[in-house]
Design a protein around this motif. Sequence first.
Motif, PDB file in Angstrom:
ATOM      1  N   GLN A 262      62.021  49.184 -27.446  1.00 48.11           N
ATOM      2  CA  GLN A 262      61.725  50.123 -28.530  1.00 48.11           C
ATOM      3  C   GLN A 262      62.162  51.509 -27.907  1.00 48.11           C
ATOM      4  O   GLN A 262      62.485  51.670 -26.758  1.00 48.11           O
ATOM      5  N   ALA A 263      62.113  52.607 -28.713  1.00 49.73           N
ATOM      6  CA  ALA A 263      62.312  53.930 -28.430  1.00 49.73           C
ATOM      7  C   ALA A 263      61.647  54.489 -27.111  1.00 49.73           C
ATOM      8  O   ALA A 263      60.531  54.287 -27.013  1.00 49.73           O
ATOM      9  N   PHE A 264      62.335  55.116 -26.324  1.00 48.03           N
ATOM     10  CA  PHE A 264      61.958  55.769 -25.068  1.00 48.03           C
ATOM     11  C   PHE A 264      61.327  57.210 -25.484  1.00 48.03           C
ATOM     12  O   PHE A 264      62.176  57.702 -25.988  1.00 48.03           O
TER      13      PHE A 264
ATOM     14  N   ARG B 110      70.289  54.425 -26.858  1.00 49.02           N
ATOM     15  CA  ARG B 110      71.068  54.464 -28.344  1.00 49.02           C
ATOM     16  C   ARG B 110      70.460  55.701 -28.921  1.00 49.02           C
ATOM     17  O   ARG B 110      69.917  56.426 -28.655  1.00 49.02           O
ATOM     18  N   LEU B 111      71.414  55.876 -29.960  1.00 47.71           N
ATOM     19  CA  LEU B 111      71.030  56.999 -30.693  1.00 47.71           C
ATOM     20  C   LEU B 111      69.679  57.105 -31.597  1.00 47.71           C
ATOM     21  O   LEU B 111      68.780  58.377 -31.856  1.00 47.71           O
ATOM     22  N   ASP B 112      68.958  55.686 -31.622  1.00 53.92           N
ATOM     23  CA  ASP B 112      67.556  55.754 -32.164  1.00 53.92           C
ATOM     24  C   ASP B 112      66.572  55.760 -31.240  1.00 53.92           C
ATOM     25  O   ASP B 112      65.305  55.789 -31.181  1.00 53.92           O
ATOM     26  N   GLY B 113      67.051  56.132 -29.910  1.00 49.65           N
ATOM     27  CA  GLY B 113      66.023  56.391 -28.522  1.00 49.65           C
ATOM     28  C   GLY B 113      65.832  55.133 -28.024  1.00 49.65           C
ATOM     29  O   GLY B 113      65.345  55.146 -26.746  1.00 49.65           O
ATOM     30  N   SER B 114      66.134  53.886 -28.537  1.00 46.25           N
ATOM     31  CA  SER B 114      65.915  52.591 -27.665  1.00 46.25           C
ATOM     32  C   SER B 114      66.851  52.530 -26.648  1.00 46.25           C
ATOM     33  O   SER B 114      67.919  53.224 -26.486  1.00 46.25           O
ATOM     34  N   LEU B 115      66.547  51.759 -25.730  1.00 43.66           N
ATOM     35  CA  LEU B 115      67.346  51.225 -24.426  1.00 43.66           C
ATOM     36  C   LEU B 115      67.887  50.031 -24.466  1.00 43.66           C
ATOM     37  O   LEU B 115      67.250  48.941 -24.756  1.00 43.66           O
ATOM     38  N   THR B 116      68.936  50.021 -24.352  1.00 40.55           N
ATOM     39  CA  THR B 116      69.923  48.761 -23.911  1.00 40.55           C
ATOM     40  C   THR B 116      70.097  48.394 -22.608  1.00 40.55           C
ATOM     41  O   THR B 116      70.490  49.437 -21.773  1.00 40.55           O
TER      42      THR B 116
ATOM     43  N   GLY C  53      61.362  56.380 -13.090  1.00 43.48           N
ATOM     44  CA  GLY C  53      60.144  56.854 -12.660  1.00 43.48           C
ATOM     45  C   GLY C  53      59.047  56.722 -13.665  1.00 43.48           C
ATOM     46  O   GLY C  53      58.084  57.635 -13.712  1.00 43.48           O
ATOM     47  N   SER C  54      59.342  55.899 -14.745  1.00 40.53           N
ATOM     48  CA  SER C  54      58.313  55.629 -15.813  1.00 40.53           C
ATOM     49  C   SER C  54      58.195  54.295 -16.338  1.00 40.53           C
ATOM     50  O   SER C  54      59.368  53.560 -16.280  1.00 40.53           O
ATOM     51  N   PRO C  55      57.128  53.937 -17.049  1.00 38.78           N
ATOM     52  CA  PRO C  55      57.109  52.490 -17.520  1.00 38.78           C
ATOM     53  C   PRO C  55      58.289  52.633 -18.719  1.00 38.78           C
ATOM     54  O   PRO C  55      58.360  53.359 -19.526  1.00 38.78           O
ATOM     55  N   LEU C  56      58.802  51.202 -19.023  1.00 34.99           N
ATOM     56  CA  LEU C  56      59.662  51.219 -20.087  1.00 34.99           C
ATOM     57  C   LEU C  56      58.834  50.685 -21.500  1.00 34.99           C
ATOM     58  O   LEU C  56      57.731  50.127 -21.328  1.00 34.99           O
ATOM     59  N   PRO C  57      59.351  51.225 -22.774  1.00 37.66           N
ATOM     60  CA  PRO C  57      58.748  50.806 -23.903  1.00 37.66           C
ATOM     61  C   PRO C  57      58.834  48.965 -24.177  1.00 37.66           C
ATOM     62  O   PRO C  57      59.481  48.509 -23.369  1.00 37.66           O
ATOM     63  N   ARG C  58      57.936  48.584 -24.912  1.00 35.03           N
ATOM     64  CA  ARG C  58      58.049  47.158 -25.226  1.00 35.03           C
ATOM     65  C   ARG C  58      59.532  46.636 -25.525  1.00 35.03           C
ATOM     66  O   ARG C  58      60.393  47.307 -26.208  1.00 35.03           O
ATOM     67  N   THR C  59      59.750  45.401 -24.915  1.00 34.87           N
ATOM     68  CA  THR C  59      61.075  44.813 -25.347  1.00 34.87           C
ATOM     69  C   THR C  59      60.947  44.497 -26.734  1.00 34.87           C
ATOM     70  O   THR C  59      60.189  43.543 -27.096  1.00 34.87           O
ATOM     71  N   GLU C  60      62.147  44.781 -27.248  1.00 32.55           N
ATOM     72  CA  GLU C  60      62.127  44.504 -28.942  1.00 32.55           C
ATOM     73  C   GLU C  60      63.067  43.025 -29.077  1.00 32.55           C
ATOM     74  O   GLU C  60      62.683  42.415 -30.026  1.00 32.55           O
TER      75      GLU C  60
END
Length: 311
Positions: free
Chosen positions: A169-171, A218-224, A256-263
């Motif tokens: 999800q968005a970072f 990504r442009l929406d803030g999510s991480l691939t 250096g920080s937790p990742l958001p939930r995997t989508e």
Amino acid sequence: MERVVVVGGGVLGTMHAVAARRRGLDVLHLEREPEPRGASVRNFGLIWVSGRDSGPELSLALRARAGWEELAAEVPGIGFRPNGSLTLAAIREHLLARAGRPAGYRWRPGREAAEIAPHAVRDHTGEWHRGDLVVLCPGAAHTGVAGPHLASYQRPPVRRVRLQMMQTQAFAGRLTTSVADGDSLRYYPAFDLPGRDRLPPQAPAAAAVRAQLLLVQRLDGSLTIGDTHSYDEPFAFDVREDPYDHLRGQAEKLLGSPLPRTERRWAGVYSQATGPELYHRSQAAPGVILVTGPGGRGMTCAPAIAEETFP
């Protein structure tokens, strides 16, 4: 040359269509997927230039980067950012807008190539499509229309590679660069730099699946986040959880920080040349060329590869 038939709706096929139209050629573009135009091109990839040693691969990547920047200037909605990320979402519409006249660019989804002949390809409906040049960009589909030609080689010129990737999800923060770990140096000849000899042994979970961390926002803030490498067919149907745990851990350590939930998680297959060449190009029949096998550099280098087809 006046008319080109391009087979394949992935990034290589699309970039060949773009290159042909820029030269004023009429283009008929066939794609086996029956989705609305543009849907089959909404892939994600990295424009990854930094870290390569000088040589043909760096030259190809630099020319491709310039090509992406040029295309992004024409199509702002493509989502290109110079820090190394790319979201394709607008190229189908771009080609049609540039067609100039009805015959300039024609997009034919739901047409799978079934047979080739000199300067021609037949789709699965039985219709023949003829041109001064036919360009086959089948991706990882090593059977089908490309199968007999590839089978004629004593040593297979390409192989298929399976990979696993994930998207979060968005970072919360904004990343100003893409991120790779040292394991990314292990799998590509162009990264044969002095620093690679000083890498520590790879973690067992990473070594088991030949993992490397490649991360981009990504442009929406999510991480691939990717990816892994598997070469032994038949490929497994399921996806393994250990690689995702490893890649998530590496990403959290570097950020250096937790990742958001995997989508979402997924597995994919791409085509890679087995020899020293950067990709495979050959004549499958008079007036018919096959272009495939760029491996993990396909998204990065596709514009320059297409330019080499139309010098």
